[in-house]
Scaffold this motif. Structure first.
Motif, PDB file in Angstrom:
ATOM      1  N   GLU A 171     -16.844  20.068  28.114  1.00 53.15           N
ATOM      2  CA  GLU A 171     -17.284  20.759  26.904  1.00 53.15           C
ATOM      3  C   GLU A 171     -16.126  20.949  25.938  1.00 53.15           C
ATOM      4  OE1 GLU A 171     -19.586  23.202  30.205  1.00 53.15           O
ATOM      5  OE2 GLU A 171     -17.555  22.444  29.946  1.00 53.15           O
ATOM      6  N   SER A 172     -16.449  21.049  24.675  1.00 59.31           N
ATOM      7  CA  SER A 172     -15.456  21.346  23.653  1.00 59.31           C
ATOM      8  C   SER A 172     -16.155  21.993  22.465  1.00 59.31           C
ATOM      9  CB  SER A 172     -14.720  20.075  23.214  1.00 59.31           C
ATOM     10  OG  SER A 172     -15.635  19.151  22.667  1.00 59.31           O
ATOM     11  N   GLY A 173     -15.352  22.559  21.577  1.00 59.68           N
ATOM     12  CA  GLY A 173     -15.909  23.105  20.342  1.00 59.68           C
ATOM     13  C   GLY A 173     -15.985  24.622  20.276  1.00 59.68           C
ATOM     14  N   GLY A 174     -15.658  25.299  21.357  1.00 59.99           N
ATOM     15  CA  GLY A 174     -15.689  26.750  21.321  1.00 59.99           C
ATOM     16  C   GLY A 174     -14.563  27.308  20.467  1.00 59.99           C
ATOM     17  N   GLY A 175     -14.603  28.626  20.257  1.00 67.90           N
ATOM     18  CA  GLY A 175     -13.558  29.261  19.479  1.00 67.90           C
ATOM     19  C   GLY A 175     -13.968  30.633  19.008  1.00 67.90           C
ATOM     20  N   LEU A 225     -20.682  27.244  14.753  1.00 68.16           N
ATOM     21  CA  LEU A 225     -19.865  26.412  15.638  1.00 68.16           C
ATOM     22  C   LEU A 225     -20.753  25.306  16.184  1.00 68.16           C
ATOM     23  CD1 LEU A 225     -17.845  28.950  17.861  1.00 68.16           C
ATOM     24  CD2 LEU A 225     -16.900  27.385  16.157  1.00 68.16           C
ATOM     25  N   ARG A 226     -20.134  24.182  16.528  1.00 69.99           N
ATOM     26  CA  ARG A 226     -20.854  23.118  17.215  1.00 69.99           C
ATOM     27  C   ARG A 226     -20.140  22.799  18.515  1.00 69.99           C
ATOM     28  NH1 ARG A 226     -22.284  16.824  15.753  1.00 69.99           N
ATOM     29  NH2 ARG A 226     -20.056  16.552  16.203  1.00 69.99           N
ATOM     30  N   LEU A 227     -20.859  22.962  19.601  1.00 66.02           N
ATOM     31  CA  LEU A 227     -20.332  22.625  20.915  1.00 66.02           C
ATOM     32  C   LEU A 227     -20.718  21.197  21.272  1.00 66.02           C
ATOM     33  CD1 LEU A 227     -21.206  25.869  22.923  1.00 66.02           C
ATOM     34  CD2 LEU A 227     -19.217  25.399  21.469  1.00 66.02           C
ATOM     35  N   SER A 228     -19.816  20.535  21.983  1.00 63.22           N
ATOM     36  CA  SER A 228     -20.081  19.180  22.470  1.00 63.22           C
ATOM     37  C   SER A 228     -19.909  19.147  23.973  1.00 63.22           C
ATOM     38  CB  SER A 228     -19.117  18.180  21.827  1.00 63.22           C
ATOM     39  OG  SER A 228     -19.251  18.153  20.428  1.00 63.22           O
ATOM     40  N   GLN A 252     -16.841  22.821  32.739  1.00 59.22           N
ATOM     41  CA  GLN A 252     -15.920  23.914  33.041  1.00 59.22           C
ATOM     42  C   GLN A 252     -16.133  25.122  32.134  1.00 59.22           C
ATOM     43  OE1 GLN A 252     -15.221  21.377  31.122  1.00 59.22           O
ATOM     44  NE2 GLN A 252     -14.133  22.235  29.347  1.00 59.22           N
ATOM     45  N   GLY A 253     -16.890  24.939  31.068  1.00 56.50           N
ATOM     46  CA  GLY A 253     -17.174  26.033  30.160  1.00 56.50           C
ATOM     47  C   GLY A 253     -16.239  26.069  28.966  1.00 56.50           C
ATOM     48  N   THR A 254     -16.751  26.603  27.871  1.00 63.84           N
ATOM     49  CA  THR A 254     -15.950  26.785  26.665  1.00 63.84           C
ATOM     50  C   THR A 254     -16.271  28.167  26.090  1.00 63.84           C
ATOM     51  OG1 THR A 254     -15.329  25.816  24.523  1.00 63.84           O
ATOM     52  CG2 THR A 254     -17.647  25.648  25.138  1.00 63.84           C
ATOM     53  N   GLN A 255     -15.226  28.886  25.716  1.00 63.59           N
ATOM     54  CA  GLN A 255     -15.392  30.262  25.254  1.00 63.59           C
ATOM     55  C   GLN A 255     -15.826  30.285  23.793  1.00 63.59           C
ATOM     56  OE1 GLN A 255     -14.844  33.400  26.946  1.00 63.59           O
ATOM     57  NE2 GLN A 255     -15.806  34.190  25.072  1.00 63.59           N
ATOM     58  N   VAL A 256     -16.846  31.078  23.527  1.00 56.30           N
ATOM     59  CA  VAL A 256     -17.283  31.365  22.159  1.00 56.30           C
ATOM     60  C   VAL A 256     -17.165  32.865  21.944  1.00 56.30           C
ATOM     61  CG1 VAL A 256     -19.237  31.388  20.564  1.00 56.30           C
ATOM     62  CG2 VAL A 256     -18.832  29.385  22.003  1.00 56.30           C
ATOM     63  N   THR A 257     -16.421  33.249  20.941  1.00 59.34           N
ATOM     64  CA  THR A 257     -16.241  34.659  20.613  1.00 59.34           C
ATOM     65  C   THR A 257     -16.651  34.887  19.162  1.00 59.34           C
ATOM     66  OG1 THR A 257     -14.401  34.848  22.177  1.00 59.34           O
ATOM     67  CG2 THR A 257     -14.630  36.586  20.527  1.00 59.34           C
ATOM     68  N   VAL A 258     -17.576  35.812  18.963  1.00 54.88           N
ATOM     69  CA  VAL A 258     -18.073  36.122  17.625  1.00 54.88           C
ATOM     70  C   VAL A 258     -17.647  37.545  17.277  1.00 54.88           C
ATOM     71  CG1 VAL A 258     -20.073  36.215  16.105  1.00 54.88           C
ATOM     72  CG2 VAL A 258     -20.046  34.621  18.043  1.00 54.88           C
ATOM     73  N   SER A 259     -16.848  37.672  16.243  1.00 55.29           N
ATOM     74  CA  SER A 259     -16.361  38.987  15.837  1.00 55.29           C
ATOM     75  C   SER A 259     -17.284  39.597  14.790  1.00 55.29           C
ATOM     76  CB  SER A 259     -14.943  38.872  15.296  1.00 55.29           C
ATOM     77  OG  SER A 259     -14.929  38.071  14.129  1.00 55.29           O
ATOM     78  N   SER A 260     -17.371  40.905  14.830  1.00 52.72           N
ATOM     79  CA  SER A 260     -18.256  41.607  13.872  1.00 52.72           C
ATOM     80  C   SER A 260     -17.523  41.976  12.595  1.00 52.72           C
ATOM     81  CB  SER A 260     -18.818  42.860  14.528  1.00 52.72           C
ATOM     82  OG  SER A 260     -17.762  43.702  14.953  1.00 52.72           O
TER      83      SER A 260
END
Length: 115
Positions: A6-10, A18-21, A107-115
Motif C-alpha cells: 500500500e501507499s498514499g497515506g499521510g 487522499l488516494r491510496l494505492s 502492511q498498512g498505510t497510516q491516514v491521519t485527518v486533523s480537525s
C-alpha cells in the motif's frame, strides 16, 4: 502467494483528499475480490470498501458518497480515492486480496485527518 504493497497515506486536514494505492504481485491471477479495511486505535478492523473481479463495488455506510474504490487490472493495482475526509477517518488502512483458499494483507498505510 500474493504480495500487496500500500501507499498514499499521510496527514491531511479535514475536508481534504487522499488516494491510496495497493499494488499486487505474485499469483495475481488467483485474486478474486479486493478490499480496503481500516483499523483505528483501540477499535476493531472494519471493512471500508470492496471491489469484485467484475467491478462490483460495496462501501461501508460511513464512507458512502465520499470514498471510491477502483481497480486497474493492467497495473494489478487497487485504489481508494478518499474525499471530504473527517477526523474519524483516521486509521491504518489495509488492502486485502481474496483468493481461494487464502486472504492476503498488505502492511498498512497510516491516514491521519486533523480537525
Amino acid at each position: 502467494q500474493v504480495q500487496l504493497v500500500e501507499s498514499g497515506g499521510g496527514l491531511v486536514q479535514a475536508g481534504g483528499s487522499l488516494r491510496l494505492s495497493c499494488a499486487a504481485s505474485g499469483r495475481i491471477f488467483s485474486i478474486d475480490a479486493m478490499a480496503w479495511y481500516r483499523q483505528a486505535p483501540g477499535k476493531q478492523r472494519e471493512l471500508v470498501a470492496s471491489i469484485s473481479s467484475g467491478g462490483s463495488t460495496g462501501y461501508a455506510d460511513s464512507v458512502k458518497g465520499r470514498f471510491t474504490i477502483s481497480r486497474d487490472n493492467a497495473k494489478n493495482t487497487v485504489y481508494l480515492q478518499m474525499n471530504s475526509l473527517k477526523p474519524e477517518d483516521t486509521a491504518v488502512y489495509y488492502c486485502k486480496a481474496a483468493t481461494i483458499p487464502s486472504d492476503y494483507w498488505g502492511q498498512g498505510t497510516q491516514v491521519t485527518v486533523s480537525s
